[in-house]
Scaffold this active site. Structure first.
Site, PDB file in Angstrom:
ATOM      1  N   ASP A  86      -0.101  15.739  21.744  1.00  0.00           N
ATOM      2  CA  ASP A  86      -0.771  16.863  22.412  1.00  0.00           C
ATOM      3  C   ASP A  86      -2.062  16.447  23.113  1.00  0.00           C
ATOM      4  O   ASP A  86      -3.008  17.222  23.217  1.00  0.00           O
ATOM      5  CB  ASP A  86      -1.081  17.996  21.408  1.00  0.00           C
ATOM      6  CG  ASP A  86       0.147  18.389  20.621  1.00  0.00           C
ATOM      7  OD1 ASP A  86       1.204  18.532  21.245  1.00  0.00           O
ATOM      8  OD2 ASP A  86       0.057  18.536  19.388  1.00  0.00           O
ATOM      9  N   LYS A 139      -0.581  14.322  27.959  1.00  0.00           N
ATOM     10  CA  LYS A 139       0.158  13.281  28.697  1.00  0.00           C
ATOM     11  C   LYS A 139       0.841  13.862  29.931  1.00  0.00           C
ATOM     12  O   LYS A 139       0.874  13.221  30.985  1.00  0.00           O
ATOM     13  CB  LYS A 139       1.221  12.638  27.787  1.00  0.00           C
ATOM     14  CG  LYS A 139       0.622  11.857  26.639  1.00  0.00           C
ATOM     15  CD  LYS A 139       1.685  11.263  25.735  1.00  0.00           C
ATOM     16  CE  LYS A 139       2.385  12.245  24.837  1.00  0.00           C
ATOM     17  NZ  LYS A 139       1.559  12.855  23.776  1.00  0.00           N
ATOM     18  N   GLY A 155       6.453  18.507  23.749  1.00  0.00           N
ATOM     19  CA  GLY A 155       6.315  19.613  24.689  1.00  0.00           C
ATOM     20  C   GLY A 155       5.316  19.184  25.743  1.00  0.00           C
ATOM     21  O   GLY A 155       4.123  19.113  25.478  1.00  0.00           O
ATOM     22  N   HIS A 156       5.802  18.807  26.910  1.00  0.00           N
ATOM     23  CA  HIS A 156       4.916  18.319  27.959  1.00  0.00           C
ATOM     24  C   HIS A 156       4.727  19.401  29.015  1.00  0.00           C
ATOM     25  O   HIS A 156       5.676  19.860  29.625  1.00  0.00           O
ATOM     26  CB  HIS A 156       5.477  17.030  28.579  1.00  0.00           C
ATOM     27  CG  HIS A 156       5.454  15.878  27.609  1.00  0.00           C
ATOM     28  ND1 HIS A 156       6.035  14.671  27.846  1.00  0.00           N
ATOM     29  CD2 HIS A 156       4.878  15.770  26.385  1.00  0.00           C
ATOM     30  CE1 HIS A 156       5.828  13.882  26.807  1.00  0.00           C
ATOM     31  NE2 HIS A 156       5.143  14.524  25.909  1.00  0.00           N
ATOM     32  N   GLN A 163       4.748  12.413  21.613  1.00  0.00           N
ATOM     33  CA  GLN A 163       3.915  12.396  20.391  1.00  0.00           C
ATOM     34  C   GLN A 163       2.752  11.413  20.590  1.00  0.00           C
ATOM     35  O   GLN A 163       2.320  11.238  21.713  1.00  0.00           O
ATOM     36  CB  GLN A 163       4.745  12.041  19.148  1.00  0.00           C
ATOM     37  CG  GLN A 163       5.738  13.102  18.719  1.00  0.00           C
ATOM     38  CD  GLN A 163       7.063  12.992  19.432  1.00  0.00           C
ATOM     39  OE1 GLN A 163       7.621  11.920  19.527  1.00  0.00           O
ATOM     40  NE2 GLN A 163       7.582  14.095  19.925  1.00  0.00           N
TER      41      GLN A 163
HETATM   42  P1  IMP Z   1       9.015  15.876  13.744  1.00  0.00           P
HETATM   43  O1  IMP Z   1       8.764  14.953  14.888  1.00  0.00           O
HETATM   44  O2  IMP Z   1       9.514  17.216  14.167  1.00  0.00           O
HETATM   45  O3  IMP Z   1       9.867  15.233  12.698  1.00  0.00           O
HETATM   46  O4  IMP Z   1       7.600  16.179  13.036  1.00  0.00           O
HETATM   47  C1  IMP Z   1       6.871  15.177  12.340  1.00  0.00           C
HETATM   48  C2  IMP Z   1       5.383  15.343  12.568  1.00  0.00           C
HETATM   49  O5  IMP Z   1       5.082  15.050  13.930  1.00  0.00           O
HETATM   50  C3  IMP Z   1       4.857  16.755  12.336  1.00  0.00           C
HETATM   51  O6  IMP Z   1       3.533  16.659  11.875  1.00  0.00           O
HETATM   52  C4  IMP Z   1       4.864  17.376  13.726  1.00  0.00           C
HETATM   53  O7  IMP Z   1       3.939  18.428  13.844  1.00  0.00           O
HETATM   54  C5  IMP Z   1       4.440  16.164  14.535  1.00  0.00           C
HETATM   55  N1  IMP Z   1       4.899  16.210  15.931  1.00  0.00           N
HETATM   56  C6  IMP Z   1       6.139  15.983  16.394  1.00  0.00           C
HETATM   57  N2  IMP Z   1       6.187  16.083  17.726  1.00  0.00           N
HETATM   58  C7  IMP Z   1       4.934  16.349  18.115  1.00  0.00           C
HETATM   59  C8  IMP Z   1       4.332  16.525  19.395  1.00  0.00           C
HETATM   60  O8  IMP Z   1       4.961  16.408  20.460  1.00  0.00           O
HETATM   61  N3  IMP Z   1       2.994  16.801  19.399  1.00  0.00           N
HETATM   62  C9  IMP Z   1       2.270  16.870  18.259  1.00  0.00           C
HETATM   63  N4  IMP Z   1       2.793  16.700  17.048  1.00  0.00           N
HETATM   64  C10 IMP Z   1       4.110  16.441  16.975  1.00  0.00           C
END
Ligand code: IMP
Length: 423
Positions: free
Chosen positions: A12, A15, A39-40, A214
């Site tokens: 977040d 990017k 989520g971009h 991420q």
């Molecule tokens: P997962 O990727 O859904 O398995 O989540 C694992 C961890 O990564 C959790 O803490 C999510 O909130 C975090 N996370 C996954 N994708 C994102 C992202 O795009 N932005 C911020 N945090 C993310």
């Protein structure tokens, strides 16, 4: 020239905006890991477009590849394609998906929901999009890949292995096979041999932009494990995730905010529990683009960011959302960690250490307004000092400073200009 754009914190960072600014200089944009957990956000003509699976490059009419290292849930992909079509983008012309990307199945989402519920207080706080279970099946050698969706017999065999080996307590839905085949039918015109496509661009000397999702502190190897995502979200994921040799990556641009946020569970040493955190959340719109969850907010953590710079070998930095800190009387940055009274020499990614560190802060006087500034010399001197301190601490040149949400609200530094000229 090939460039990776990578999140330097917990995701977040913004990017989408920087990738959007850079895209005109590139010929191919590649997503190499993760899935719809990302989520971009791109702001285009006043319209906000949020992409979860499709590379942001598509908004600017660039060939966009969802590469082998990703995991894709086709219904979400179809929804995004529809949204883009509605915005007048020729999706079929610009979107490609690697046949060796893995498919997220409904059962992965269900398995994740159950796992998170079983863990209770100890949950990871995932996005519940089935990302972790899909990667588990990939590495467990029982995953279904995009190209498999074209072959009935292959799917029958794989589903039978999957449900007998991993999900024996669950019954496969009766229409699952037909659903998968229909996904395959819809995706067929977009399917490609991803590594061949990327390498043909390299061979022709074209520019590739690798779009990270991420952030480095969520990387399965380098992040705050187990409070991480299930892929290599640092630059480490590119070679394996896109099928290009590490020899061909020229630059890595790290994206970080002037403060820190984290969504989900896990340690966060500079988290602000008081009023300043709420103020940052409200002002910065710090709510998840994928899940809508309020993000935890904190001060910039330079110990963590330095670690991220080392892991990724950043060539440059884009520092985002300076304007969110406008109007604060003082702003703080974490510059050192003490653990059991001793100074730590590097960032300790283990949660059981991170939870116990004491952060040493440095305070800077605040400033009135940086919103929409486009030149370094228009910045208040306090903001400029803050920026210079960060740059010197990290020993990485700053290329971009973002001063507002729209693509015009950005300062391109002389180093950033030099990079752009080289494209
Ligand atoms: P997962 O990727 O859904 O398995 O989540 C694992 C961890 O990564 C959790 O803490 C999510 O909130 C975090 N996370 C996954 N994708 C994102 C992202 O795009 N932005 C911020 N945090 C993310």
């Amino acid at each position: 020239m090939n460039l990776a754009v990578v999140g330097a914190q917990w995701g977040d960072e913004g990017k989408g905006k920087i990738i959007d600014i850079l895209t005109p200089g590139f010929d191919l944009v590649v997503r190499y890991q993760g899935g719809e957990n990302a989520g971009h956000t791109v702001v285009e003509g006043g319209r906000k477009i949020i992409l979860h699976t499709i590379p942001t490059g598509i908004v600017r009419g660039k060939l966009s590849l969802i590469a082998n290292g990703t995991v894709v849930y086709p219904p979400t992909l179809f929804r995004e394609m529809e949204e883009l079509r509605a915005a007048g983008i020729e999706v079929e012309k610009y979107l490609r998906i690697s046949k060796t990307a893995h498919v997220v199945l409904p059962i992965h989402r269900e398995a994740e929901r159950r796992s998170e519920e079983r863990r209770g207080e100890k949950r990871i706080g995932t996005t519940r999009k089935g990302i972790g279970p899909a990667y588990e099946d990939k590495y467990g050698r029982r995953g279904i890949r995009v190209g498999d969706l074209l072959h009935r017999e292959v799917l029958e065999e794989k589903l039978s292995i999957l449900f007998s080996e991993k999900y024996s307590e669950m019954t496969p839905p009766r229409d699952l096979l037909e659903t998968l085949l229909s996904w395959g039918n819809s995706l067929a015109p977009l399917m490609v041999d991803g590594p061949s496509l990327a390498n043909s661009y390299l061979k022709e000397g074209k520019n590739i932009l690798f779009e990270g999702a991420q952030g480095t502190l969520l990387d399965v190897d380098f992040g705050t494990y187990p409070y991480v995502t299930s892929s290599n979200s640092s630059a480490a994921g590119i070679s394996g995730g896109a099928g290009i040799s590490p020899r061909f990556l020229d630059h890595v641009l790290g994206i970080a905010k002037f403060y820190a946020t984290r969504v989900g569970e896990g340690p966060f040493p500079t988290e602000i529990r008081g009023e300043a955190g709420v103020r940052i959340r409200e002002k910065g719109g710090e709510f998840g683009a994928t899940t809508g969850r309020p993000r935890r907010c904190g001060w910039l953590d330079l110990v963590a960011l330095k670690y991220s710079a080392v892991i990724n070998g950043f060539s440059g930095l884009a520092l985002m959302k300076l304007d969110v800190l406008d109007g604060f009387e003082k702003v703080r940055v974490g510059v050192e960690y003490l653990y059991k009274g001793e100074k730590l020499n590097s960032f300790p990614p283990d949660p059981y250490v991170l939870r116990e560190v004491e952060v040493i802060y440095r305070d800077f006087p605040g400033w009135d307004s940086t919103r929409g500034k486009r030149q370094m010399d228009e910045l208040p001197k306090e903001a400029l000092n803050f920026l210079k301190f960060i740059e010197e601490f990290l020993e990485v040149p700053v290329w971009f400073v973002s001063t507002g949400p729209s693509r015009e609200e950005v300062i391109i530094t002389p180093e950033g200009e030099r990079f752009l000229k080289g494209l």
